[in-house]
Write a protein that holds these residues in place. Structure first.
Motif, short mmCIF file in Angstrom:
data_model
loop_
_atom_site.label_atom_id
_atom_site.label_comp_id
_atom_site.label_asym_id
_atom_site.label_seq_id
_atom_site.Cartn_x
_atom_site.Cartn_y
_atom_site.Cartn_z
N LEU A 9 48.53 -1.06 27.45
CA LEU A 9 47.38 -0.84 26.57
C LEU A 9 46.06 -1.00 27.33
O LEU A 9 45.81 -2.05 27.93
CB LEU A 9 47.45 -1.84 25.41
N LYS A 11 41.66 -0.11 27.31
CA LYS A 11 40.48 0.33 26.58
C LYS A 11 39.30 0.39 27.54
O LYS A 11 38.98 -0.59 28.21
CB LYS A 11 40.16 -0.66 25.44
N LEU A 52 41.45 -3.55 18.37
CA LEU A 52 42.50 -2.53 18.46
C LEU A 52 43.64 -2.87 17.50
O LEU A 52 44.12 -2.01 16.75
CB LEU A 52 43.05 -2.43 19.89
N CYS A 55 42.92 -2.09 13.94
CA CYS A 55 42.63 -0.68 13.62
C CYS A 55 41.14 -0.46 13.37
O CYS A 55 40.76 0.39 12.56
CB CYS A 55 43.36 -0.23 12.36
N LYS A 58 39.98 2.34 18.73
CA LYS A 58 41.17 3.00 19.30
C LYS A 58 41.31 2.72 20.79
O LYS A 58 40.32 2.65 21.51
CB LYS A 58 41.01 4.52 19.12
N ALA A 59 42.57 2.58 21.23
CA ALA A 59 42.84 2.42 22.66
C ALA A 59 42.51 3.71 23.40
O ALA A 59 42.54 4.80 22.82
CB ALA A 59 44.30 2.04 22.87
N THR A 60 42.21 3.56 24.70
CA THR A 60 41.99 4.73 25.54
C THR A 60 43.33 5.23 26.09
O THR A 60 43.56 6.43 26.19
CB THR A 60 41.08 4.35 26.73
N GLU A 61 44.21 4.30 26.44
CA GLU A 61 45.53 4.65 26.95
C GLU A 61 46.54 3.63 26.45
O GLU A 61 46.19 2.51 26.12
CB GLU A 61 45.55 4.58 28.48
N GLU A 63 50.19 2.33 24.37
CA GLU A 63 50.83 2.37 23.07
C GLU A 63 50.55 1.06 22.33
O GLU A 63 50.62 0.00 22.94
CB GLU A 63 52.34 2.46 23.35
N HIS A 70 52.29 3.42 14.71
CA HIS A 70 51.59 3.71 15.97
C HIS A 70 50.11 3.86 15.61
O HIS A 70 49.65 4.92 15.22
CB HIS A 70 52.14 5.00 16.60
N ASN A 72 47.31 3.97 17.07
CA ASN A 72 46.41 4.87 17.78
C ASN A 72 46.41 6.27 17.19
O ASN A 72 45.46 7.02 17.36
CB ASN A 72 46.80 4.93 19.26
N SER A 79 43.73 4.66 8.84
CA SER A 79 43.41 3.33 9.38
C SER A 79 42.89 2.42 8.27
O SER A 79 43.28 1.26 8.18
CB SER A 79 42.32 3.41 10.46
#
Ligand SMILES: Nc1ncnc2c1ncn2[C@@H]1O[C@H](COP(=O)(O)OP(=O)(O)OP(=O)(O)O)[C@@H](O)[C@H]1O
Ligand SMILES: [Mg+2]
Length: 236
Positions: A9, A11, A52, A55, A58-61, A63, A70, A72, A79
Motif C-alpha cells: 500500500l 500513497k 485510507l 475511505c 484513496k491509495a496511489t498503489e 491493495e 476493496h 480503493n 465510500s
C-alpha cells in the motif's frame, strides 16, 4: 479472515510540482475484534493511513481490503455508504457539535444515516452513554464537560451505529496522561463488550502499550510490529 488487509500500500501526495511519498509499500493484516495502534513520529504517515482505511482518501498503489471491500475501487457515493455502515471515527479534536448536548451528539449519526424510530434511537443512545460511563452527563453541552468526558462522548458517538471498525486518530492528544490512559482503556473495554475492532494512532509511548498489537511507522514505512503489554486474555 482479516478485517483489514494491506498489500504494498502506497500513497503519494502531489501538490503542484512537489511529490510527497507519505506511505511506501505497507503490508499488514488486522484481525477482527483486535485492538491495534499505529505509532511513529510526526509526518510518518499515521493520519494518511487512517484516512485510507476510513475511505476518506484513496491509495496511489497497492491493495486495501476492509471488511471484504476493496476500498480503493469504491466511488464517492459507495465510500460514503461504506463509511456510514461499517466505520466509526474518533478525532483528536473531538469534533463534537457545540450546540448539541452529549445525548444529541451521540444520537446524531443515527439521525443522519439510519432510519431508526425515535424510541429505538433513545434505547441505543442511552445504552452506549451508560457503557462509557457518562449517562448522568447526557444533558450537558460540550463546553460544560472536561476533555476526558468529551472524549467519552466521542467514543459513544463512534460506537452508537455498531460499526465493525473504529478509527481513532490521536484520540488522546489533548488529554493529560491519566485521562489519556482511561480513554484508551475505555476503548478496549468497548472492544470487549461489542467486539468492535479499534485502530488508533498515537505518538505517546505511554498509551501505545495499551494496544495488543503495535505497528511502528517511520518515514512512510512499517518498520516494526510488536505485541503490547495487554494482549487479549492477558488482562483482567
Ligand atoms: N494533503 C496533503 N498534501 C500533501 N502532503 C501531505 C498531505 N497530508 C500529509 N502530507 C504529508 O505526508 C506525510 C505524512 O503525513 P501524515 O499527516 O500522514 O503524518 P502523521 O504521522 O499523521 O503526522 P502527525 O503525527 O504530525 O499527525 C508528511 O510528510 C506530510 O507533510
Ligand atoms: Mg496525524
Amino acid at each position: 479472515m482479516s478485517l483489514v488487509t494491506a498489500v504494498d500500500l502506497s500513497k503519494t501526495y502531489v501538490t503542484g510540482q512537489v511529490e510527497v511519498k507519505a506511505l511506501k509499500g505497507l503490508n499488514f493484516e488486522i484481525e477482527p475484534a483486535s485492538f491495534v495502534s499505529f505509532v511513529g513520529p510526526s509526518g510518518s504517515g499515521k493520519t494518511t493511513l487512517l484516512n485510507l482505511m476510513g475511505c476518506l482518501d484513496k491509495a496511489t498503489e497497492g491493495e486495501l481490503v476492509v471488511a471484504g471491500e476493496h476500498v480503493n475501487a469504491l466511488d464517492r457515493r459507495q465510500s460514503a455508504s461504506f463509511r456510514g455502515s461499517f466505520l466509526g471515527f474518533i478525532f483528536q479534536s473531538f469534533n463534537l457539535l457545540p450546540v448539541l448536548t452529549a445525548y444529541e451528539n451521540v444520537e446524531y449519526p443515527l439521525v443522519m444515516i439510519k432510519n431508526e424510530s425515535k424510541s429505538k434511537r433513545k434505547d441505543m443512545v442511552l445504552k452506549v452513554l451508560n457503557s462509557v460511563g457518562i449517562l448522568d452527563l447526557k444533558d450537558k453541552f460540550p463546553d460544560q464537560l472536561s476533555g476526558g468526558q468529551r472524549q467519552r462522548v466521542a467514543v459513544a458517538r463512534a460506537l452508537v451505529t455498531q460499526p465493525k471498525l473504529v478509527l481513532a486518530d490521536e484520540p488522546t492528544a489533548n488529554l493529560d496522561h491519566a485521562t489519556a490512559r482511561n480513554v484508551i482503556r475505555l476503548m478496549r473495554d468497548m472492544r470487549d463488550e461489542f467486539g468492535t475492532t479499534f485502530i488508533f494512532s498515537t505518538h505517546d509511548p505511554r498509551v501505545m502499550h495499551e494496544a495488543e498489537v503495535i505497528h511502528t511507522l517511520e518515514d512512510g514505512r512499517l518498520t516494526h510490529t510488536e505485541q503490547g503489554s495487554d494482549r487479549r486474555g492477558n488482562h483482567d
